[in-house]
Design an enzyme around this catalytic site. Structure first.
Site, PDB file in Angstrom:
ATOM      1  N   PHE A 121       0.855  -1.183   0.000  1.00 33.33           N
ATOM      2  CA  PHE A 121       0.000   0.000   0.000  1.00 33.33           C
ATOM      3  C   PHE A 121       0.886   1.225   0.000  1.00 33.33           C
ATOM      4  CE2 PHE A 121      -4.486   1.185   1.338  1.00 33.33           C
ATOM      5  CZ  PHE A 121      -5.103   0.280   0.506  1.00 33.33           C
ATOM      6  N   GLN A 234      -7.640  14.615   4.266  1.00 34.68           N
ATOM      7  CA  GLN A 234      -7.074  13.807   3.189  1.00 34.68           C
ATOM      8  C   GLN A 234      -8.024  13.690   2.004  1.00 34.68           C
ATOM      9  OE1 GLN A 234      -6.433   9.328   3.532  1.00 34.68           O
ATOM     10  NE2 GLN A 234      -4.344  10.092   3.503  1.00 34.68           N
ATOM     11  N   HIS A 236      -8.485  11.584  -1.095  1.00 31.09           N
ATOM     12  CA  HIS A 236      -8.028  10.324  -1.668  1.00 31.09           C
ATOM     13  C   HIS A 236      -7.939  10.514  -3.174  1.00 31.09           C
ATOM     14  CE1 HIS A 236      -7.866   6.095  -2.747  1.00 31.09           C
ATOM     15  NE2 HIS A 236      -7.729   5.779  -1.478  1.00 31.09           N
ATOM     16  N   LEU A 250     -15.404   5.688  -3.228  1.00 27.77           N
ATOM     17  CA  LEU A 250     -13.996   5.310  -3.241  1.00 27.77           C
ATOM     18  C   LEU A 250     -13.648   4.152  -4.174  1.00 27.77           C
ATOM     19  CD1 LEU A 250     -11.502   6.312  -1.590  1.00 27.77           C
ATOM     20  CD2 LEU A 250     -11.616   4.092  -0.490  1.00 27.77           C
ATOM     21  N   GLU A 253      -7.197   1.906  -2.997  1.00 26.02           N
ATOM     22  CA  GLU A 253      -5.790   1.963  -3.360  1.00 26.02           C
ATOM     23  C   GLU A 253      -5.278   0.569  -3.714  1.00 26.02           C
ATOM     24  OE1 GLU A 253      -3.768   4.541  -0.701  1.00 26.02           O
ATOM     25  OE2 GLU A 253      -1.894   3.465  -0.893  1.00 26.02           O
ATOM     26  N   ARG A 309      -0.882   9.700  -0.683  1.00 22.95           N
ATOM     27  CA  ARG A 309      -2.154  10.099  -1.292  1.00 22.95           C
ATOM     28  C   ARG A 309      -2.198  11.564  -1.689  1.00 22.95           C
ATOM     29  NH1 ARG A 309      -6.236   6.525   2.505  1.00 22.95           N
ATOM     30  NH2 ARG A 309      -5.714   4.599   1.438  1.00 22.95           N
ATOM     31  N   HIS A 380     -11.791  12.255   1.968  1.00 21.74           N
ATOM     32  CA  HIS A 380     -11.801  10.887   2.447  1.00 21.74           C
ATOM     33  C   HIS A 380     -11.646  10.749   3.948  1.00 21.74           C
ATOM     34  CE1 HIS A 380     -11.327   6.619   2.161  1.00 21.74           C
ATOM     35  NE2 HIS A 380     -10.063   6.618   2.557  1.00 21.74           N
ATOM     36  N   ARG A 415      -2.191  10.674   6.499  1.00 22.14           N
ATOM     37  CA  ARG A 415      -2.327   9.292   6.930  1.00 22.14           C
ATOM     38  C   ARG A 415      -1.935   8.351   5.809  1.00 22.14           C
ATOM     39  NH1 ARG A 415      -6.438   5.142   6.528  1.00 22.14           N
ATOM     40  NH2 ARG A 415      -7.675   6.464   5.175  1.00 22.14           N
TER      41      ARG A 415
HETATM   42  C1  LIG Z   1     -14.660   3.971   1.427  1.00 23.96           C
HETATM   43  C2  LIG Z   1     -13.610   3.971   2.494  1.00 23.96           C
HETATM   44  C3  LIG Z   1     -12.556   3.056   2.446  1.00 23.96           C
HETATM   45  C4  LIG Z   1     -11.580   3.023   3.437  1.00 23.96           C
HETATM   46  N1  LIG Z   1     -10.581   2.101   3.358  1.00 23.96           N
HETATM   47  C5  LIG Z   1      -9.662   2.029   4.361  1.00 23.96           C
HETATM   48  C6  LIG Z   1      -8.663   1.020   4.369  1.00 23.96           C
HETATM   49  O1  LIG Z   1      -8.572   0.202   3.473  1.00 23.96           O
HETATM   50  N2  LIG Z   1      -7.787   0.980   5.381  1.00 23.96           N
HETATM   51  C7  LIG Z   1      -7.857   1.854   6.413  1.00 23.96           C
HETATM   52  O2  LIG Z   1      -7.049   1.737   7.323  1.00 23.96           O
HETATM   53  N3  LIG Z   1      -8.803   2.820   6.439  1.00 23.96           N
HETATM   54  C8  LIG Z   1      -9.705   2.931   5.450  1.00 23.96           C
HETATM   55  N4  LIG Z   1     -10.663   3.911   5.483  1.00 23.96           N
HETATM   56  C9  LIG Z   1     -10.759   4.784   6.640  1.00 23.96           C
HETATM   57  C10 LIG Z   1     -11.430   4.055   7.777  1.00 23.96           C
HETATM   58  O3  LIG Z   1     -12.389   3.172   7.287  1.00 23.96           O
HETATM   59  C11 LIG Z   1     -12.129   4.997   8.743  1.00 23.96           C
HETATM   60  O4  LIG Z   1     -11.295   6.040   9.058  1.00 23.96           O
HETATM   61  C12 LIG Z   1     -12.482   4.250   9.989  1.00 23.96           C
HETATM   62  O5  LIG Z   1     -13.291   3.154   9.689  1.00 23.96           O
HETATM   63  C13 LIG Z   1     -13.165   5.108  11.018  1.00 23.96           C
HETATM   64  O6  LIG Z   1     -13.546   4.271  12.090  1.00 23.96           O
HETATM   65  P1  LIG Z   1     -14.104   4.832  13.438  1.00 23.96           P
HETATM   66  O7  LIG Z   1     -14.276   3.682  14.346  1.00 23.96           O
HETATM   67  O8  LIG Z   1     -13.268   5.962  13.882  1.00 23.96           O
HETATM   68  O9  LIG Z   1     -15.492   5.446  13.059  1.00 23.96           O
HETATM   69  P2  LIG Z   1     -16.714   4.851  12.180  1.00 23.96           P
HETATM   70  O10 LIG Z   1     -16.529   3.473  11.773  1.00 23.96           O
HETATM   71  O11 LIG Z   1     -17.013   5.846  11.161  1.00 23.96           O
HETATM   72  O12 LIG Z   1     -17.861   4.880  13.197  1.00 23.96           O
HETATM   73  C14 LIG Z   1     -18.404   6.099  13.676  1.00 23.96           C
HETATM   74  C15 LIG Z   1     -19.528   5.730  14.580  1.00 23.96           C
HETATM   75  O13 LIG Z   1     -19.916   6.858  15.337  1.00 23.96           O
HETATM   76  C16 LIG Z   1     -21.310   6.980  15.302  1.00 23.96           C
HETATM   77  N5  LIG Z   1     -21.654   8.374  15.522  1.00 23.96           N
HETATM   78  C17 LIG Z   1     -21.182   9.463  14.870  1.00 23.96           C
HETATM   79  N6  LIG Z   1     -21.753  10.580  15.365  1.00 23.96           N
HETATM   80  C18 LIG Z   1     -22.582  10.185  16.351  1.00 23.96           C
HETATM   81  C19 LIG Z   1     -23.474  10.864  17.234  1.00 23.96           C
HETATM   82  N7  LIG Z   1     -23.625  12.186  17.199  1.00 23.96           N
HETATM   83  N8  LIG Z   1     -24.199  10.131  18.111  1.00 23.96           N
HETATM   84  C20 LIG Z   1     -24.072   8.775  18.153  1.00 23.96           C
HETATM   85  N9  LIG Z   1     -23.262   8.086  17.342  1.00 23.96           N
HETATM   86  C21 LIG Z   1     -22.527   8.790  16.455  1.00 23.96           C
HETATM   87  C22 LIG Z   1     -21.697   6.460  13.958  1.00 23.96           C
HETATM   88  O14 LIG Z   1     -23.041   6.099  13.925  1.00 23.96           O
HETATM   89  C23 LIG Z   1     -20.768   5.267  13.848  1.00 23.96           C
HETATM   90  O15 LIG Z   1     -21.308   4.169  14.516  1.00 23.96           O
HETATM   91  C24 LIG Z   1     -11.650   3.946   4.490  1.00 23.96           C
HETATM   92  C25 LIG Z   1     -12.699   4.866   4.541  1.00 23.96           C
HETATM   93  C26 LIG Z   1     -13.673   4.893   3.556  1.00 23.96           C
HETATM   94  C27 LIG Z   1     -14.769   5.888   3.633  1.00 23.96           C
END
Ligand SMILES: Cc1cc2nc3c(=O)[nH]c(=O)nc-3n(C[C@H](O)[C@H](O)[C@H](O)COP(=O)(O)OP(=O)(O)OC[C@H]3O[C@@H](n4cnc5c(N)ncnc54)[C@H](O)[C@@H]3O)c2cc1C
Ligand code: SF4
Ligand code: SF4
Ligand code: FES
Lengths: 607, 255
Positions: A121, A234, A236, A250, A253, A309, A380, A415
């Site tokens: 990656f 970021q 992407h 998306l 990558e 990126r 992203h 990142r």
């Molecule tokens: C399409 C895509 C592909 C990606 N691919 C990769 C990858 O291959 N490798 C990698 O390392 N990263 C990748 N990323 C980045 C990574 O997926 C995210 O940064 C990561 O999943 C975020 O996880 P999190 O646990 O911080 O939050 P999330 O998984 O986004 O969860 C947020 C949670 O908070 C809750 N929430 C938000 N606001 C509130 C509120 N006010 N009240 C109650 N609940 C709330 C939401 O409902 C959700 O449950 C990708 C991102 C995207 C969009």
């Protein structure tokens, strides 16, 4: 005033993505009564969308890898603005967190010897991403979810937190509403963990869902916590550009990791034209070598398509602006070409990139095993967020912790792909552990009723405005904000444009006060959009202010008026805090000196 | 393209009916885009679920022209041109509002299935060795995005309302993923037979047909599970045999 129920917990986690679930599992394992609140159903958080993989220096594919190399890669990617303690812990602990997922039932792709397979990656020196085809996030969230439901965690689905509650300095609970009925609730807790994800919805072209309205950043900010590094958003390089309705979605990558190449409309692999100096000796200078790298040749250097990126995104931007783009304003990303090299290319692509195949087939009517895709940059990820202590993940407000995308520090100015999924579990676990400790030591605080009532009153205001009462549709306001941020605080930034954005945000704040909702409170998306505006505006302002203050180009921030890095700017992070009059105030925080042993690692890895 | 008319189910459990909306359809649009456009133009309180817009999260399940589908993966140009498009919520679950249904039953069902229980690690460092060929099948099942479209279409749930006796295709896939996981040592066969109602499935394959992840639910998950149940409970020889043998020999490829 509305009636509301009150729930009692030791540890309350907001967010059910990778970070939130991992935090909850840990807090619960430590004997705390734990709850998770999330806006969507369980298992639908953003984490489910992650494709490429999670970075961990397990050295299953290349035994030269180690936590030290991973640490140095992360710091280089972040242009040394990272919280080095987090980068160190992350590199050291990620392998254990991956193995733990396997012990909980995750089924990663395998090497010949039957170990967890790792893929290349961008920005990672060795193949480092544990993955499951291109649906790694699904594997992670499902594993944590299925493990979590057996560990006594209470889950409140489809509920939105609107404010944090304080007792003196300390956060002691939250107030929110359930989407189904539109009724308010209070959660009273010894400690609160924010795991709410990012801010992508502040921009018009984004890979992020409706959930990403910067809630956590803005809840923390309003509760007095510091935000840091907010200028680093970021973009992407590869989002879909056609058809219009899927713009921004998306394209992993992983496509480039598997040998996909970027070309302009003249068929030229333009990435070879612009390889930054600090990556020159790690980057292939011919196509042949680049291809060998993607096929696992350890003596080869990586192709320039796998540079960081920010760099790839800017090169694409440049090609498009120079009129060398694809028909719909992107460039071409071609994986089909590998049939010149591999006998079973078509099957290979479908096996390695099944959801990309599916996504283009279904949404764009295009077969990626036969034709090139059209891609362009998309908003992203936000590197900035709630400032936390590297070890405990506690914010600057006692009792308030943050982990995952909502927290800042690990990634610095940019990142690396794959470093988010590992971030979630490494720091989710830490946040859960330290929140549990905090809750045990401090017990419950006092809830201030007035604070609850004020929060409820504010969130019901949109119903009073109505359309007739001079109110305005929240969708229109949201749309205008997104366009403003996209145009003026996007991938290429200029001082006067960003000043214009700030001015625009001031006007939009006024309009947001008149945002209206119609109908009733049950599952009413218009009303929810009206409530979200405040958070979107807060994070937008933070991004613009910080981006203006950083008068240089570094990592994800590119300033056309300051196209180079500046020494002065390498010495501070930008912190935002709410001042007593409610305005946003900005300060520079000097970066902390690296301890000699970490400095030595970075020097060692530079060669 | 000319404006298209949509008949969308509006209302709550007590009182609901179709309402018509007209909106402009542009190139490449999917049904979810049209719903969003209608929300922005004329029905801001129209309730629907969505997250990823790319068929990855399984939030936007609905019945489009009577067929259970993901709204974000149904392109407008796959539907008959010029005709009214009907969008209804999933009918096997209680209505909350408009296109949103109460799917909480599914989350409760999952809790009743015994969790993953791995064998002792193979290596000193606490890790396991598994060959790719041995995990292919389980990975197929683990693609499930929990859209519950298969639950929606299965007649045992939809028409016969056996929600208390039958866990439905989604959770048979889930149980199969656990049972066929090369590391798992738990035994779920008795539960499948007695508590989870695997016998109710009469292999109509409707679930397989609607699965957006193309999981071959019936052939790859349900039938092999049924066979295992039969082996375990109705074949006296196997039964006897099993008393002397651990439940899962160092099995790699599932039967
Ligand atoms: C399409 C895509 C592909 C990606 N691919 C990769 C990858 O291959 N490798 C990698 O390392 N990263 C990748 N990323 C980045 C990574 O997926 C995210 O940064 C990561 O999943 C975020 O996880 P999190 O646990 O911080 O939050 P999330 O998984 O986004 O969860 C947020 C949670 O908070 C809750 N929430 C938000 N606001 C509130 C509120 N006010 N009240 C109650 N609940 C709330 C939401 O409902 C959700 O449950 C990708 C991102 C995207 C969009
Ligand atoms: S095959 Fe079985 S589970 Fe699937 S729809 Fe038919 S009866 Fe239901
Ligand atoms: S098995 Fe298929 S149809 Fe059923 S819930 Fe999973 S993804 Fe949806
Ligand atoms: S919105 Fe995620 S599957 Fe449709």
């Amino acid at each position: 005033m509305d009636q509301y129920v009150t729930h009692e917990h030791d540890v309350l986690v907001i967010g059910a993505g990778g970070a939130g679930l991992r935090a909850a599992i840990e807090a619960s394992a430590m004997g705390c009564k734990t709850a998770v609140i999330c806006k969507s159903l369980l298992g639908k958080a953003h984490t489910v969308m992650a494709e490429g993989g999670m970075a961990a220096a397990m050295a299953n594919v290349d035994d030269r890898d180690s936590w030290k190399v991973h640490f140095a890669d992360t710091m280089r990617g972040g242009q040394y603005l990272n919280n080095w303690r987090m980068a160190e812990l992350h590199a050291k602990e990620a392998p254990s967190r991956v193995r733990e997922l396997e012990a909980w039932g995750a089924v990663f792709d395998r090497t010949q010897e039957g170990k967890i397979l790792q893929r290349n990656f961008g920005g990672h020196r060795y193949p480092r991403l544990a993955h499951v085809g291109d649906r790694t996030g699904l594997e992670m969230i499902r594993t944590l979810q299925d493990h979590g439901i057996h560990s006594g965690i209470e889950v409140f689905m489809e509920m939105t937190v609107i404010d944090l509650l304080k007792d003196g300095d300390r956060v002691i609970g939250v107030v929110g509403y359930d989407r189904e009925r539109g009724r308010f609730r209070v959660w009273h807790a010894g400690a609160v963990v924010l795991a709410t994800g990012g801010i992508g919805r502040a921009f018009s072209v984004t890979s992020n869902s409706w959930e990403y309205t910067g809630d956590g950043q803005s809840l923390a900010y309003r509760a007095g916590a510091d935000l840091i590094d907010m200028e680093f958003v970021q973009f992407h390089p590869t989002g879909m550009v056609w058809p219009p309705s899927v713009k921004g979605i998306l394209v992993t990558e992983g496509v480039r990791g598997e040998g996909g190449v970027l070309r302009n409309k003249d068929g030229k692999r333009f990435m070879f034209d612009d390889i930054p100096d600090n990556y020159k000796n790690q980057t292939a200078d011919n196509e042949e070598e680049g291809w060998r790298y993607t096929q696992g040749d350890k003596s080869a250097r990586r192709p320039p398509e796998l540079l960081t990126r920010d760099h790839v995104a800017r090169c694409i931007n440049r090609e498009v602006k120079a009129g060398r783009g694809s028909p719909h304003g992107g460039v071409f990303l071609d994986i089909a070409w590998i049939k010149e090299r591999l006998p079973n290319a078509e099957e290979h692509i479908k096996k390695k990139l099944p959801s990309m195949y599916h996504q283009f087939h279904q949404l764009a009517g295009l077969d990626i095993t036969k034709e090139p895709m059209e891609v362009g940059p998309t908003t992203h990820y936000v590197m900035g967020g709630v400032k936390v202590d590297g070890d405990s993940q506690m914010s600057t407000v006692p009792g308030l912790f943050a982990a995952g995308e909502v927290a800042a520090g690990l990634h610095g100015a940019n990142r690396l792909g794959g470093n988010s999924l590992s971030d979630l579990v490494v720091f989710g676990k830490r946040a859960g552990e330290h929140a549990a400790k905090f809750a045990k030591e401090h017990g419950a605080g006092q809830i201030n009723k007035q604070q609850v009532e004020e929060a409820i009153r504010l969130s019901l205001a949109p119903f009073d405005h109505g359309i007739e009462g001079g109110g305005e549709s929240p969708y229109a306001i949201q749309h205008d904000l997104q366009q403003l941020m996209q145009d003026y605080v996007g991938i290429v930034r200029l001082e006067d444009e960003m000043q214009r954005a700030l001015h625009g945000i001031t006007l939009l704040k006024k309009r947001a006060e008149r945002a209206s909702a119609i109908g009733h409170r049950e599952f009413n998306p218009g009303w929810h959009a009206a409530i979200d505006l405040r958070n979107l505006l807060t994070v937008s302002e933070a991004v613009a202010l910080a981006a203006i203050e950083r008068k240089e180009s570094r990592g994800a921030q590119f300033r056309e008026d300051f196209p180079d890095k500046s020494d002065e700017c390498s010495k501070f992070n930008i912190v935002l805090r709410q001042s007593s009059d409610g305005s946003m105030c900005l300060s520079r925080q000097p970066t902390r000196e690296l301890p000699p042993e970490l400095k030595a690692i970075i020097e060692e890895q530079k060669s | 393209m000319p404006p298209t008319t949509f008949r969308i189910w509006r209302g709550d459990a007590k009182n609901a009916d179709f309402r018509e909306y007209t909106t402009e359809v542009s190139e490449g649009m999917v049904v979810l885009d049209a719903v969003h456009q209608i929300q922005a133009e004329s029905a801001p309180d129209l309730a629907c679920r969505w997250n990823c817009k790319a068929g990855k999260c399984g939030s936007c399940s609905a019945e489009i022209n009577g067929k259970p589908r993901l709204m974000c993966m149904t392109r407008m140009n796959q539907l008959p041109p010029g005709e009214t498009v009907t969008i209804e919520p999933m009918r096997s679950f209680p209505l909350v509002r408009d296109l949103v249904t109460d799917v909480s039953w599914n989350f409760e069902v999952k809790k009743r299935i015994k969790k993953f229980k791995p064998r002792k690690p193979d290596a000193e460092d606490g890790t396991w060795r598994m060959q790719q060929a041995d995990v292919d099948r389980v990975q197929e099942f683990r693609k499930c995005i929990e859209c519950f479209l298969c639950q929606d279409v299965c007649h045992v749930l939809r028409d016969h309302h056996k929600h208390n006796e039958f866990i439905g295709p989604r959770f048979l896939v889930y149980a199969a993923a656990l049972e066929m996981h090369p590391l798992d040592t738990e035994d779920r066969l008795a539960d499948l037979k007695n508590e989870h109602g695997i016998g109710y499935c009469n292999i109509t394959k409707c679930c397989t047909k609607v699965c957006p992840e193309h999981i071959t639910i019936t052939d790859n998950a349900i039938i092999p599970l049924k066979e295992r149940v039969v082996d375990e409970f109705y074949d006296p020889l196997t039964r006897l045999f099993r008393i002397f043998k651990p439940k899962k020999p160092a099995e790699s490829t599932p039967a």
